[in-house]
Design a protein around this motif. Structure first.
Motif, PDB file in Angstrom:
ATOM      1  N   ILE A  57      33.569  27.890  51.880  1.00 60.46           N
ATOM      2  CA  ILE A  57      34.548  28.872  51.413  1.00 60.46           C
ATOM      3  C   ILE A  57      35.159  28.357  50.111  1.00 60.46           C
ATOM      4  CG2 ILE A  57      36.660  30.136  51.984  1.00 60.46           C
ATOM      5  CD1 ILE A  57      35.927  29.866  54.907  1.00 60.46           C
ATOM      6  N   LEU A  58      35.049  29.179  49.070  1.00 64.70           N
ATOM      7  CA  LEU A  58      35.663  28.835  47.782  1.00 64.70           C
ATOM      8  C   LEU A  58      36.909  29.700  47.637  1.00 64.70           C
ATOM      9  CD1 LEU A  58      35.468  27.159  45.185  1.00 64.70           C
ATOM     10  CD2 LEU A  58      34.038  28.953  44.208  1.00 64.70           C
ATOM     11  N   GLY A  59      38.080  29.063  47.689  1.00 66.58           N
ATOM     12  CA  GLY A  59      39.349  29.802  47.688  1.00 66.58           C
ATOM     13  C   GLY A  59      39.855  29.879  49.104  1.00 66.58           C
ATOM     14  N   MET A  60      40.844  29.040  49.437  1.00 63.64           N
ATOM     15  CA  MET A  60      41.252  28.946  50.849  1.00 63.64           C
ATOM     16  C   MET A  60      42.685  29.439  51.039  1.00 63.64           C
ATOM     17  SD  MET A  60      39.648  28.130  53.571  1.00 63.64           S
ATOM     18  CE  MET A  60      39.404  27.046  54.977  1.00 63.64           C
ATOM     19  N   GLY A  61      42.929  30.675  50.598  1.00 61.72           N
ATOM     20  CA  GLY A  61      44.215  31.332  50.867  1.00 61.72           C
ATOM     21  C   GLY A  61      44.165  31.956  52.256  1.00 61.72           C
ATOM     22  N   ARG A  62      44.990  32.988  52.428  1.00 60.60           N
ATOM     23  CA  ARG A  62      45.090  33.603  53.760  1.00 60.60           C
ATOM     24  C   ARG A  62      43.750  34.176  54.225  1.00 60.60           C
ATOM     25  NH1 ARG A  62      50.644  35.645  51.471  1.00 60.60           N
ATOM     26  NH2 ARG A  62      49.248  35.812  49.693  1.00 60.60           N
ATOM     27  N   ILE A  63      43.037  34.876  53.327  1.00 58.10           N
ATOM     28  CA  ILE A  63      41.776  35.517  53.744  1.00 58.10           C
ATOM     29  C   ILE A  63      40.705  34.447  53.983  1.00 58.10           C
ATOM     30  CG2 ILE A  63      39.969  37.161  53.066  1.00 58.10           C
ATOM     31  CD1 ILE A  63      42.199  38.591  51.373  1.00 58.10           C
TER      32      ILE A  63
END
Ligand code: 8YV
Length: 328
Positions: A152-158
């Motif tokens: 996963i690239l970008g580990m914000g809420r989504i």
């Protein structure tokens, strides 16, 4: 006190228009015309606030031409259509719609990953063309989701929502890269291991992009990054067009540098790179990751609630910039 004037820039649920009309003088666009910049400026004349979507760019030109504007409430979690520096400079508040769409969008990202890995649209087109005449041992063989390595690239809420689905539901090994590392409790919840971007590209069986678009994230995945991925890997983009170099991706899919891609967002959408339209190993959807009925309604309501809170309480629920004195 006179009522504030609000522009609703695109068609939305009639009940949301009605709820705004209880507080404001509302101009709506229920015919859903996609305005040019000049038309948007014209429509915004004399308006105090706007309910916008990702299609309306609120930039320095618009702000300079619409001095009465005080708030733009975006019906989206992403706000790359806002020039935040210019908005803050002009004292214009921006808001977005986080949280309400997290699970729906994570569900969709997972579904797109599964459809891509298991070649669902490609095999459906084959069936619809009447080409299915017999069973064959290697017909539409894809790759597994369960037990695979989910990157996963970008580990914000989504991103975290997708990680949890993968780790807990499908026994996936989750690795991620993000501008900042998650705290240990969040990493434990997601069963996710922080790795460098290079490691992420090299190790992921399925790579999902969930990072916000900005000048820094433009073409985060281009020819060089695709070349580092496994030839059996799949790539899913539910973030924003422009994060992937679509021409480089089309070339990689053609050359089978990677196995397949699932794309919900595109550079220059609603236009799609013509090569992507002709390739069999790509699943294409028209920017619908947040499009479940309840979630789209919740997004519209939150955008409207931000407008009401701003004008009635001089506060907003989900700001994306800080404005020193919001009420002009
Ligand atoms: C929206 C999105 O549908 O929330 C976002 O950032 O990409 C989508 O949920 C789209 O931006 C329309 O405003």
């Amino acid at each position: 006190m006179t009522q504030a004037k609000i522009l609703v820039a695109r068609a939305v649920f009639p009940e949301v228009i009605a709820s705004l009309q209880a507080h404001f003088e509302v101009t709506s666009n229920q015919d859903d015309v996609v305005w040019t910049k000049a038309q948007l400026i014209e429509q915004l004349q004399g308006k105090d606030g706007a309910l916008t979507t990702g299609s309306e760019r609120i930039d320095a030109d618009v702000l300079a031409a619409c001095p009465q504007l005080k708030i733009a409430a975006n019906m989206a979690v992403g706000y790359n259509n806002f020039d935040l520096v210019a908005m803050s400079h002009h004292g214009v508040q921006g808001t977005n719609t986080p949280d309400v769409l997290t699970d729906t969008t994570a569900d969709f990202g997972f579904a797109l990953m599964m459809a891509t890995a298991r070649r669902m649209t490609e095999s459906e087109h084959f069936l619809r063309r009447g080409e299915w005449t017999k069973w064959r041992y290697d017909m539409f063989m894809g790759s597994d989701i369960h037990g695979a390595t989910l990157g996963i690239l970008g580990m914000g809420r989504i991103g975290q929502g997708i990680a949890q689905r993968g780790a807990h539901g499908f026994g996936m090994k989750v690795i991620y890269h993000n501008r900042s590392r998650l705290d240990p409790a969040a990493e434990a919840r997601c069963q996710a291991t922080y790795v460098s971007k290079e490691d992420l590209l090299k190790r992921a069986d399925h790579l999902v992009l969930v990072l916000p678009y900005s000048a820094e994230s433009h073409h985060s995945i281009g020819a060089a990054e695709l070349a580092q991925m496994k030839p059996t890997a799949t790539l899913v983009n539910i973030a924003r067009g422009g994060i992937v170099d679509d021409a480089a991706l089309a070339a990689a899919l053609k050359a089978r540098t990677i196995a397949a891609a699932g794309l919900d967002v595109f550079e220059g959408e609603p236009q799609v790179h013509p090569d992507l339209l002709t390739l069999p190993n790509v699943v294409l959807t028209p920017h619908i990751a947040s499009a479940s009925g309840p979630t789209r309604l919740a997004m519209a309501k939150l955008a409207a609630d931000n407008l009401v809170a701003f004008f009635k309480q001089n506060a907003v629920l989900t700001p994306v910039n800080s404005v020193v004195s919001a009420i002009k």
